[in-house]
Design a protein around this motif. Structure first.
Motif, short mmCIF file in Angstrom:
data_model
loop_
_atom_site.label_atom_id
_atom_site.label_comp_id
_atom_site.label_asym_id
_atom_site.label_seq_id
_atom_site.Cartn_x
_atom_site.Cartn_y
_atom_site.Cartn_z
N GLU A 41 6.01 3.75 -4.27
CA GLU A 41 5.82 3.73 -5.19
C GLU A 41 3.97 3.75 -5.65
OE1 GLU A 41 7.37 -0.48 -6.06
OE2 GLU A 41 9.37 0.59 -6.71
N ALA A 42 3.28 3.46 -4.59
CA ALA A 42 1.80 3.85 -4.36
C ALA A 42 1.61 5.13 -3.86
CB ALA A 42 1.40 2.69 -3.45
N LYS A 43 2.57 5.84 -3.81
CA LYS A 43 2.11 7.43 -3.11
C LYS A 43 1.50 7.41 -1.98
CE LYS A 43 3.08 9.34 -7.63
NZ LYS A 43 4.51 8.89 -7.87
N GLN A 44 1.76 6.63 -1.04
CA GLN A 44 1.30 6.41 0.31
C GLN A 44 2.15 7.17 1.16
OE1 GLN A 44 0.79 2.19 0.41
NE2 GLN A 44 -1.52 2.10 -0.10
N ILE A 45 2.20 8.51 1.38
CA ILE A 45 3.20 9.14 2.13
C ILE A 45 3.52 9.05 3.57
CG2 ILE A 45 4.14 11.57 2.48
CD1 ILE A 45 4.03 10.32 -0.54
N ALA A 46 2.16 8.81 4.01
CA ALA A 46 2.00 8.51 5.63
C ALA A 46 2.75 7.10 5.71
CB ALA A 46 0.42 8.44 6.25
N GLN A 47 2.29 6.02 5.26
CA GLN A 47 2.78 4.88 5.48
C GLN A 47 4.58 4.66 5.18
OE1 GLN A 47 0.10 5.40 3.77
NE2 GLN A 47 -1.70 4.13 4.67
N LYS A 48 4.86 5.73 4.12
CA LYS A 48 6.42 5.34 3.54
C LYS A 48 6.93 5.98 5.07
CE LYS A 48 7.25 9.51 2.53
NZ LYS A 48 8.27 10.50 3.19
N GLY A 49 6.42 6.98 5.43
CA GLY A 49 7.12 7.71 6.72
C GLY A 49 7.25 6.77 7.92
N GLU A 50 6.03 5.96 8.21
CA GLU A 50 6.08 4.92 9.12
C GLU A 50 7.08 3.77 9.14
OE1 GLU A 50 2.77 1.57 10.66
OE2 GLU A 50 2.12 3.55 9.74
N TYR A 51 7.02 3.37 7.83
CA TYR A 51 8.00 2.23 7.47
C TYR A 51 9.53 2.58 7.53
CZ TYR A 51 4.00 -0.40 5.95
OH TYR A 51 2.72 -0.97 6.09
N ILE A 52 9.86 3.76 7.10
CA ILE A 52 11.18 4.38 7.04
C ILE A 52 11.51 4.33 8.50
CG2 ILE A 52 12.56 6.34 6.70
CD1 ILE A 52 11.34 6.45 3.63
N GLY A 53 10.48 5.13 9.20
CA GLY A 53 10.84 5.28 10.64
C GLY A 53 11.31 3.99 11.50
N LYS A 54 10.48 2.90 11.18
CA LYS A 54 10.69 1.48 11.69
C LYS A 54 12.12 1.07 11.27
CE LYS A 54 5.88 0.29 12.45
NZ LYS A 54 4.85 -0.83 11.99
N LEU A 55 12.55 1.12 10.02
CA LEU A 55 13.79 0.77 9.66
C LEU A 55 14.88 1.54 10.39
CD1 LEU A 55 15.50 -0.51 7.53
CD2 LEU A 55 14.96 1.70 6.09
N GLN A 56 14.74 2.86 10.27
CA GLN A 56 15.72 3.51 11.03
C GLN A 56 15.93 3.14 12.45
OE1 GLN A 56 14.67 7.82 10.01
NE2 GLN A 56 15.95 7.56 8.25
N ASP A 57 14.79 2.96 13.12
CA ASP A 57 14.85 2.49 14.48
C ASP A 57 15.51 1.07 14.86
OD1 ASP A 57 13.18 4.65 15.67
OD2 ASP A 57 11.38 3.38 15.67
#
Length: 135
Positions: A41-57
């Motif tokens: 929602e904040a268009k923070q693409i790098a953080q999006k990927g980081e949080y999704i990666g942690k979620l997936q882990d």
């Protein structure tokens, strides 16, 4: 200050029961899912990927911990839900879309509440006497 908090977290995990660790994993998955939604929602693409990666882990760890011999159909259903969350979070990551993560968040919250209640019920139930177990 962060050293003390890190040491506290490490101690909390190393002394936790299997049930507490399960709930901690769900809490962390929920937190990372929410943060990924906020990052999109904040268009923070790098953080999006980081949080999704942690979620997936975390989801992969939950899936890998399933015991299909003991869990039977429940373990199969959980595995299907985990597969759904991995697919949906991947779609959210690729399309930069928070909607699939909302579905993941709903599933995670439902599972967390269910496990939380199940654990409370188990702790409240009197332990079976050894003679009853043998019957």
């Amino acid at each position: 200050m962060s050293y003390g908090y890190g040491a506290y977290k490490k101690t909390a995990v190393s002394t936790a029961s299997k049930e507490q660790i399960l709930l901690m994993l769900y809490q962390a998955a929920i937190k990372n899912c929410k943060k990924a939604i906020e990052a999109i929602e904040a268009k923070q693409i790098a953080q999006k990927g980081e949080y999704i990666g942690k979620l997936q882990d975390i989801v992969i760890e939950l899936n890998n911990s399933l015991d299909f011999e003991v869990g039977g159909d429940i373990a199969k259903e959980l595995s299907s839900l985990y597969d759904y969350m991995l697919f949906a979070s991947t779609q959210a990551n690729i399309k930069i879309d928070a909607e699939p993560l909302q579905g993941c968040l709903n599933v995670l919250n439902t599972l967390y509440e269910g496990w939380s209640e199940a654990i409370k019920s188990l702790k409240a139930a009197p332990a079976a006497a050894p003679e009853e177990v043998k019957k």
